[in-house]
Design an enzyme around this catalytic site. Structure first.
Site, short mmCIF file in Angstrom:
data_model
loop_
_atom_site.label_atom_id
_atom_site.label_comp_id
_atom_site.label_asym_id
_atom_site.label_seq_id
_atom_site.Cartn_x
_atom_site.Cartn_y
_atom_site.Cartn_z
N ASP A 181 -0.49 0.88 -0.48
CA ASP A 181 -1.15 1.30 0.76
C ASP A 181 -1.67 0.07 1.48
O ASP A 181 -1.46 -1.07 1.03
CB ASP A 181 -2.28 2.28 0.48
N HIS A 253 1.24 2.33 6.57
CA HIS A 253 0.38 2.01 5.42
C HIS A 253 0.94 0.81 4.65
O HIS A 253 1.06 0.83 3.42
CB HIS A 253 0.22 3.22 4.51
N GLU A 316 1.40 8.99 8.89
CA GLU A 316 0.47 8.20 9.70
C GLU A 316 1.03 6.82 10.07
O GLU A 316 0.43 5.79 9.79
CB GLU A 316 -0.87 8.05 8.95
#
Length: 746
Positions: A181, A253, A316
């Site tokens: 991440d 990410h 995202e």
């Protein structure tokens, strides 16, 4: 006389067992109680054909004496069933007579699951006795998973193994290991050593409530798992019949990876592992160099993990850098892609082809649906249930993990009495109420719902004791939902079994949440405004409360009926047993206005993750805490708040107020504008006040509007969402969140 007493004792025992539900989680599909009981012997005899590894697990779990025996003398027998055309590998049966326990299964996996049932029977037995019975059992869903984020905060190999043990105990079969991440890269990749040399550490970490934006100033890391450690964990899980699904995040990410290899970005950098939580604009650039890197990484990952699915994230991913990147724009044009969302689909499909070429499949968060779903991809539906519905309707498999029910980083009790959490409100009963198959799917489409999973993101989970606290007892509810035996009407009975399993957790020194013992408060409308209804999983007569802000004591008022709230007041409550405080003290402040308790309707409904209490939350007399989004705010993503309040009769007022939040790191933006209108008939409205973005900004979201002397029966307020998040902000190009709490009038 002795014979009569013995017979009477046996009758009592039979009645006890026949009328009492077993303390098993998840509860089996079919239980038939027989006459009699099995007395646990001092030395437990095992037949000589038991599967070896699984039986060693049993011996380690149950600290009793064992010896091998001929089948006819054994207390534990096993029969392997012949394969049917398509048997359920996890199916098993147990028959307990007064002398023997006989397990049957098609596979060693089924035998292992039967052992979990047997272990629970032993651990929850009364006076060394187990009722004679027959159990026929198999799970409803093939994917019953738990996720663990080790990027925001890292957990040791031994702690990860403990986590896997918890899954095994409650018949979950999938461990989703979130390994990369923005905040850290946690898996050794030998071809790219800088991923762990640089990407496995960060200079500091965000602390406190996520709106505080403060940091601890302490270097974090380097923390990562070597490949040998990974192999060890995977083998450990395999011995417990649990599949480990690794997650390697892409295309978003990616900051930790870019800190090590900045040439994989659209801009030159430099980059560093993120110290904040949230979403960041710098992502992998879809160029050949990047795909070569990711393919090499996946080669090593696939060698380490034998799972059918490889999780590639896909969530995202802001499009800001791609919009500004000449290479990306040329790629869009070259491949006749519609836009940057099409470019994301191109990215995912290219990765999927590579993973498929290695004999594996990809699964990703539901944003991989953007621009079109890759041909063989499975979807993990987290933003709600729509992603799973869309996947299933197009013949793609889906795992349901909606945030409103399955995010265990949310609060599970009154946020004021709980440790700091990310937000949301997901108590035990809400998890238990979840049904993984959406009503929108027909029988054929429903076959594409693989199962259910809960996720544990660790922004605010600093150590493993807190991991335990956040998953227990909610893991119990997930277990029964995934097994397919949860029934909302039986929740209280399930809660009783949870209490029995707390004793097991106590023996294991597990730090579980006791939130279900705390007082739960609910605001309900009444003829004079609102009342505050208190409840507990315990005897309600033990609830003591005060309304003057003082701490409740054993001799405080005993709760009997909902507490009327007609003015500003503070209700404090707690549970007492034999005069002793047994729960945390819950405190709730009320601020009443002329709208409190009135009928309210919304044109647009809030996101399921932030919808607790529905529209009534906006007129319940409670002002939202900016640090706790769990129970007192409604959240709307990309939608306006249009609320109409029926005051019941014409009343006079001169002010209207409401609050919104500003936390751009979490994509939460202040409203763009607000309009107040009034009506006498609820149909024809007259605008009496309008404000724009500058006024809302200067008020910092706490809006108090002077509207002059007004008289009306209806008040309508429109609060305009900020819309698409502009470039330069976290989550750019995505829909902004609008959080609103109490709408009042004075």
């Amino acid at each position: 006389m002795q014979r009569i007493l013995l017979a009477f004792s046996l009758l009592i025992s039979m009645c006890f067992f026949s009328q009492t539900k077993l303390n098993l989680i998840p509860y089996p599909q079919k239980v038939e109680f027989l006459k009699g009981e099995f007395v646990i012997p001092a030395s437990f005899n095992l037949s000589n054909n038991l599967p070896v590894k699984e039986t060693e697990y049993l011996k380690n779990k149950l600290k009793v004496k064992y010896r091998n025996a001929k089948n006819q003398d054994a207390h534990l027998l096993y029969s392997k069933l012949e394969n049917q055309s398509k048997p359920n590998n996890e199916a098993y049966s147990i028959e307990i007579s007064s002398k023997q326990i006989h397990i049957k299964s098609y596979t060693d996996q089924g035998y292992f699951l039967a052992l979990q049932t047997l272990i629970q029977l032993f651990e929850t037995q009364k006076n060394g006795r187990i009722p004679t019975l027959k159990i026929e059992d198999e799970p409803k869903f093939a994917w019953r998973g738990m996720h663990l984020d080790v990027c925001r905060h890292f957990f040791t190999v031994e702690e990860v193994k403990q986590y896997i043990d918890y899954l095994a105990m409650y018949k979950l079969n999938t461990f989703h290991w979130h390994l990369t991440d923005d905040q850290g890269w946690r898996i050794e990749i030998k071809k790219y050593p800088k991923l762990t040399q640089i990407g496995s550490k960060r200079k500091e970490s965000m602390i406190g409530a996520y709106v505080d934006d403060t940091f601890d100033g302490k270097p974090y890391g380097p923390y990562f798992y070597t490949q040998e450690q990974i192999k060890d964990v995977v083998q450990y899980a395999q011995e417990r019949h649990i599949t480990v699904v690794p997650e390697i995040e892409m295309p978003g990410h990616a900051l930790a990876a870019l800190s090590a290899y900045p040439e994989l970005a659209c801009t030159k950098g430099p980059f560093e592992s993120a110290t904040k939580w949230g979403v960041f604009d710098d992502v992998f650039c879809p160029k050949d160099e990047t795909f070569t890197f990711l393919e090499n990484v996946l080669d090593e990952v696939i060698q380490l993990f034998p799972s059918q699915y490889i999780h590639i994230g896909g969530d995202e991913c802001p499009k800001t850098r791609w919009k500004e990147c000449a290479h990306c724009q040329a790629l869009i044009k070259k491949n006749n892609l519609k836009d940057e969302h099409g470019l994301q689909s191109y990215f995912i499909q290219r990765i999927e082809k590579y993973v498929n070429s290695k004999g594996r499949k990809i699964i990703g968060w539901d944003e991989i649906l953007e621009g079109g779903l890759a041909p063989n991809a499975a979807v993990m539906s987290w933003t709600g249930i729509k992603g799973g519905i869309e996947a299933a309707k197009t013949n793609h498999f889906a795992v349901m993990t909606p945030g409103a029910y399955c995010y265990f980083d949310h609060y599970q009790g009154d946020p004021q009495t709980e440790p700091n959490a990310f937000g949301g409100f997901t108590p035990l009963d809400k998890v238990y109420s979840y049904s993984p198959i959406p009503a929108e799917l027909n029988a054929e489409q429903s076959k594409y719902i693989l199962g259910v999973q809960a996720n544990l993101w660790t922004e605010y989970i600093l150590d493993f004791k807190q991991v335990q606290y956040m998953i227990f007892p909610r893991l119990f509810a997930l277990s029964e939902v995934g097994w397919g035996t949860s029934k909302q009407d039986n929740y209280k009975e399930f809660e009783n079994r949870v209490v029995e399993h707390f004793k097991i957790l106590d023996k294991m020194n597990i730090n579980y949440a006791k939130s279900m013992y705390n007082i739960s408060g609910k605001v309900i409308p009444d003829s004079k405004g609102v009342s505050y209804e208190l409840s507990t999983s315990q005897n309600p007569s033990g609830i003591k409360f005060t309304t003057d802000g003082s701490e409740p004591k054993a001799n405080s008022s005993t709760y009997e009926n909902p507490i009327p709230v007609s003015k500003a007041m503070t209700v404090k409550s707690a549970y007492f047993e034999n005069g002793e405080l047994k729960s945390a003290v819950s405190s709730q402040n009320f601020f009443t206005s002329k709208t409190t308790g009135k009928k309210i309707t919304l044109e647009n409904q809030p996101s399921e993750n932030y919808s607790f209490g529905g529209a009534f939350t906006l007129v319940d007399g409670i002002i939202g805490n900016v640090k706790q989004l769990g129970k007192t705010w409604l959240g709307f993503q990309g939608q306006n708040v249009v609320a109409t309040i029926d005051l019941g009769e014409k009343i006079n007022f001169s002010e209207v107020y409401f609050n919104t939040l500003d936390n751009k790191g979490s994509w939460i933006h202040l409203a763009k504008s607000a309009t107040v209108s009034i009506s006498d008939d609820g149909k024809t409205f007259k605008t009496i006040k309008e404000i724009g973005k500058e006024e809302i900004l200067s008020a910092k979201g706490k809006i108090n509007l002077k509207v002059g002397n007004q008289q009306a029966k209806f008040i309508k307020i429109k609060i305009e969402n900020a819309g698409i998040i502009p470039a330069g902000n976290p989550g750019a190009d995505s829909r902004a969140w609008l959080f609103v709490d109490e709408i009042g009038a004075k």
